[in-house]
Design an enzyme around this catalytic site. Structure first.
Site, PDB file in Angstrom:
ATOM      1  N   GLY A   1      -4.765 -12.597  70.589  1.00 21.43           N
ATOM      2  CA  GLY A   1      -3.820 -13.706  70.475  1.00 21.43           C
ATOM      3  C   GLY A   1      -2.689 -13.410  69.506  1.00 21.43           C
ATOM      4  O   GLY A   1      -2.704 -12.401  68.793  1.00 21.43           O
TER       5      GLY A   1
ATOM      6  N   GLY B   1       4.619  -7.706  65.778  1.00 20.74           N
ATOM      7  CA  GLY B   1       5.988  -7.700  65.249  1.00 20.74           C
ATOM      8  C   GLY B   1       6.315  -9.011  64.543  1.00 20.74           C
ATOM      9  O   GLY B   1       6.969  -9.021  63.491  1.00 20.74           O
ATOM     10  N   ASP B   2       5.874 -10.128  65.101  1.00 17.28           N
ATOM     11  CA  ASP B   2       6.150 -11.433  64.477  1.00 17.28           C
ATOM     12  C   ASP B   2       5.375 -11.587  63.171  1.00 17.28           C
ATOM     13  O   ASP B   2       5.890 -12.148  62.199  1.00 17.28           O
ATOM     14  CB  ASP B   2       5.779 -12.573  65.436  1.00 17.28           C
ATOM     15  CG  ASP B   2       6.675 -12.600  66.650  1.00 17.28           C
ATOM     16  OD1 ASP B   2       7.816 -12.102  66.556  1.00 17.28           O
ATOM     17  OD2 ASP B   2       6.234 -13.107  67.700  1.00 17.28           O
TER      18      ASP B   2
ATOM     19  N   ASN C   1       6.282 -21.417  72.011  1.00 19.76           N
ATOM     20  CA  ASN C   1       5.785 -21.216  73.374  1.00 19.76           C
ATOM     21  C   ASN C   1       4.303 -21.535  73.467  1.00 19.76           C
ATOM     22  O   ASN C   1       3.606 -21.628  72.455  1.00 19.76           O
ATOM     23  CB  ASN C   1       5.944 -19.743  73.807  1.00 19.76           C
ATOM     24  CG  ASN C   1       7.369 -19.403  74.197  1.00 19.76           C
ATOM     25  OD1 ASN C   1       8.152 -20.288  74.553  1.00 19.76           O
ATOM     26  ND2 ASN C   1       7.705 -18.136  74.116  1.00 19.76           N
TER      27      ASN C   1
ATOM     28  N   ASP D   1       1.229 -19.519  75.097  1.00 16.25           N
ATOM     29  CA  ASP D   1       0.925 -18.193  75.653  1.00 16.25           C
ATOM     30  C   ASP D   1      -0.283 -18.279  76.578  1.00 16.25           C
ATOM     31  O   ASP D   1      -1.367 -18.701  76.150  1.00 16.25           O
ATOM     32  CB  ASP D   1       0.596 -17.199  74.528  1.00 16.25           C
ATOM     33  CG  ASP D   1       1.806 -16.837  73.689  1.00 16.25           C
ATOM     34  OD1 ASP D   1       2.928 -17.222  74.055  1.00 16.25           O
ATOM     35  OD2 ASP D   1       1.613 -16.147  72.663  1.00 16.25           O
TER      36      ASP D   1
ATOM     37  N   THR E   1      10.400  -1.271  63.054  1.00 13.28           N
ATOM     38  CA  THR E   1       8.949  -1.128  63.174  1.00 13.28           C
ATOM     39  C   THR E   1       8.648  -0.081  64.239  1.00 13.28           C
ATOM     40  O   THR E   1       9.346   0.015  65.250  1.00 13.28           O
ATOM     41  CB  THR E   1       8.284  -2.473  63.517  1.00 13.28           C
ATOM     42  OG1 THR E   1       8.747  -2.931  64.777  1.00 13.28           O
ATOM     43  CG2 THR E   1       8.562  -3.510  62.452  1.00 13.28           C
ATOM     44  N   LEU E   2       7.603   0.706  63.969  1.00 13.22           N
ATOM     45  CA  LEU E   2       7.322   1.878  64.805  1.00 13.22           C
ATOM     46  C   LEU E   2       5.893   1.830  65.346  1.00 13.22           C
ATOM     47  O   LEU E   2       5.242   2.860  65.482  1.00 13.22           O
ATOM     48  CB  LEU E   2       7.536   3.156  63.970  1.00 13.22           C
ATOM     49  CG  LEU E   2       8.905   3.300  63.284  1.00 13.22           C
ATOM     50  CD1 LEU E   2       8.884   4.380  62.213  1.00 13.22           C
ATOM     51  CD2 LEU E   2       9.985   3.613  64.332  1.00 13.22           C
ATOM     52  N   GLY E   3       5.391   0.617  65.627  1.00 15.59           N
ATOM     53  CA  GLY E   3       4.044   0.476  66.157  1.00 15.59           C
ATOM     54  C   GLY E   3       3.017   1.089  65.227  1.00 15.59           C
ATOM     55  O   GLY E   3       3.079   0.899  64.004  1.00 15.59           O
TER      56      GLY E   3
HETATM   57  P1  ATP Z   1       4.815  -6.799  69.519  1.00 18.58           P
HETATM   58  O1  ATP Z   1       5.956  -7.034  70.476  1.00 18.58           O
HETATM   59  O2  ATP Z   1       3.596  -6.199  70.153  1.00 18.58           O
HETATM   60  O3  ATP Z   1       4.502  -7.973  68.675  1.00 18.58           O
HETATM   61  P2  ATP Z   1       6.735  -5.052  68.275  1.00 18.58           P
HETATM   62  O4  ATP Z   1       7.074  -4.148  69.420  1.00 18.58           O
HETATM   63  O5  ATP Z   1       7.724  -6.102  67.890  1.00 18.58           O
HETATM   64  O6  ATP Z   1       5.298  -5.695  68.478  1.00 18.58           O
HETATM   65  P3  ATP Z   1       5.662  -2.871  66.729  1.00 18.58           P
HETATM   66  O7  ATP Z   1       6.587  -1.872  66.148  1.00 18.58           O
HETATM   67  O8  ATP Z   1       4.857  -2.466  67.921  1.00 18.58           O
HETATM   68  O9  ATP Z   1       6.500  -4.205  66.961  1.00 18.58           O
HETATM   69  O10 ATP Z   1       4.625  -3.357  65.616  1.00 18.58           O
HETATM   70  C1  ATP Z   1       5.053  -4.064  64.454  1.00 18.58           C
HETATM   71  C2  ATP Z   1       4.235  -3.593  63.277  1.00 18.58           C
HETATM   72  O11 ATP Z   1       2.852  -3.894  63.551  1.00 18.58           O
HETATM   73  C3  ATP Z   1       4.280  -2.100  63.021  1.00 18.58           C
HETATM   74  O12 ATP Z   1       5.358  -1.733  62.186  1.00 18.58           O
HETATM   75  C4  ATP Z   1       2.939  -1.874  62.333  1.00 18.58           C
HETATM   76  O13 ATP Z   1       3.062  -2.214  60.966  1.00 18.58           O
HETATM   77  C5  ATP Z   1       2.029  -2.889  63.022  1.00 18.58           C
HETATM   78  N1  ATP Z   1       1.284  -2.272  64.123  1.00 18.58           N
HETATM   79  C6  ATP Z   1       1.573  -2.315  65.442  1.00 18.58           C
HETATM   80  N2  ATP Z   1       0.655  -1.625  66.168  1.00 18.58           N
HETATM   81  C7  ATP Z   1      -0.244  -1.161  65.276  1.00 18.58           C
HETATM   82  C8  ATP Z   1      -1.441  -0.376  65.367  1.00 18.58           C
HETATM   83  N3  ATP Z   1      -1.900   0.069  66.547  1.00 18.58           N
HETATM   84  N4  ATP Z   1      -2.112  -0.091  64.223  1.00 18.58           N
HETATM   85  C9  ATP Z   1      -1.673  -0.535  63.012  1.00 18.58           C
HETATM   86  N5  ATP Z   1      -0.554  -1.281  62.854  1.00 18.58           N
HETATM   87  C10 ATP Z   1       0.149  -1.581  63.967  1.00 18.58           C
END
Ligand code: ATP
Length: 301
Positions: free
Chosen positions: A285, A249-250, A15, A17, A217-219
């Site tokens: 980015g 996430g990627d 894509n 962005d 993944t848990l943010g």
């Molecule tokens: P996105 O769609 O924003 O790319 P996602 O929703 O697919 O992300 P998330 O679970 O939000 O995935 O994030 C993926 C990984 O990134 C998490 O498991 C963590 O390792 C890292 N991460 C995300 N946010 C943070 C943060 N605020 N601080 C440190 N690590 C983070």
């Protein structure tokens, strides 16, 4: 150029962005003003391939760009990162595009136009002889993803499904999957209709649908994994000041598969992926924010 042995093949979207920073994300019907916008390369498969290559993996990409001037933007980082692009076709029409709003707190809202990503067909899958893993996010047509996964599974190639963005999957798809990677929302979308608050029960319920191992993944809370033998892993995220989580996430997915293909133990691969994703959150980015292996190593030492 043919893929070389040990290749990690990513199939899906490239894509462009268009991102704009705003004080807060808009409610439906609301207009929010921001100072300016940026144009950068993105798309889940492309982001993941760049992350894999920067982590030292042998990445190749299958996909398509359009004949519009933005196609070059979609390709530039992939080229610079050394991703094999022999499987990327140029088709009449517009490249895929994502319109991203980023709030001052680092949260994002994303609208995506599929463009030529919608043209990926089952016959576009290249020869898999040199391929170790096929990595499939969900921004391209589901029948193609299903056909790619089945073909790879039949040839004994490991299928990694990043079930993002969340959607209802074809019934058999999960049975071809060696490793499923999802965030919390995507995990909920795959849950059978027996609600439970316990994360491990949720992961076991999804594992019964076919995938051998699952990572959620848990943010900023890190990630958890349920492996094929029932091992449970819980890895916290490094503490960073997040300025833009687009592509976190990627970055996580591309780095994780690169680390696994280099033979790291699953827990160590998760630590690498978490460090790379955390670093990516500290920069704006998607692709431009993805760190190199040297940067991740320095961050972890
Ligand atoms: P996105 O769609 O924003 O790319 P996602 O929703 O697919 O992300 P998330 O679970 O939000 O995935 O994030 C993926 C990984 O990134 C998490 O498991 C963590 O390792 C890292 N991460 C995300 N946010 C943070 C943060 N605020 N601080 C440190 N690590 C983070």
């Amino acid at each position: 150029m043919l893929p070389t042995s040990g290749t990690l093949l990513f199939a899906g979207a490239l894509n462009v962005d268009f991102s704009i920073r705003v004080p807060h994300l808009p409610e439906p019907g609301e207009t929010v003003l921001g100072p300016n916008y940026q144009v950068m390369p993105g798309g889940k498969a492309a982001n993941q391939a760049v992350a894999c290559a920067r982590a030292g993996g042998q990445a190749a990409l299958v996909g398509a760009v359009g004949t519009d001037p933005f196609a070059e933007v979609a390709l530039c980082c992939l080229r610079a990162s050394g991703v094999n692009l022999s499987g990327v076709r140029t088709l009449q029409g517009s490249s895929g595009a994502a319109f991203i709003g980023i709030s001052d707190t680092g949260e994002n809202t994303i609208l995506v136009a599929a463009g030529t990503n919608a043209a990926l067909r089952p016959e576009d899958l290249p020869d898999l002889t040199a391929v170790d893993m096929l990595v499939l996010p969900l921004e391209t047509p589901l029948p193609t993803i299903q056909a790619f996964a089945e073909a790879a599974w039949q040839r004994g190639v490991q299928v990694v499904l990043n079930a993002a963005p969340a959607q209802t999957l074809p019934p058999l798809l999960l049975q071809y999957v060696s490793l499923l990677i999802v965030n919390e929302g995507e995990l909920r979308a795959l849950m059978p209709p027996v609600p439970t608050e316990d994360l491990w029960q949720q992961l076991r319920a999804v594992q019964q649908q076919g995938p051998k191992a699952i990572v959620v993944t848990l943010g900023e809370r890190g990630c958890a994994a349920l492996l094929a033998d029932g091992t449970q892993l819980r890895i916290p995220a490094p503490v960073v000041t997040a300025v833009d989580t687009t592509g976190a996430g990627d970055t996580f997915t591309g780095t994780l598969v690169a680390a696994l293909s280099r033979g790291l133990h699953f827990a160590d691969a998760l630590i690498w992926a978490s460090a790379a994703a955390a670093l990516a959150c500290t920069r704006p980015g998607a692709q431009p924010s993805i760190p190199s292996a040297d940067e991740v190593e320095a961050f972890l030492s």
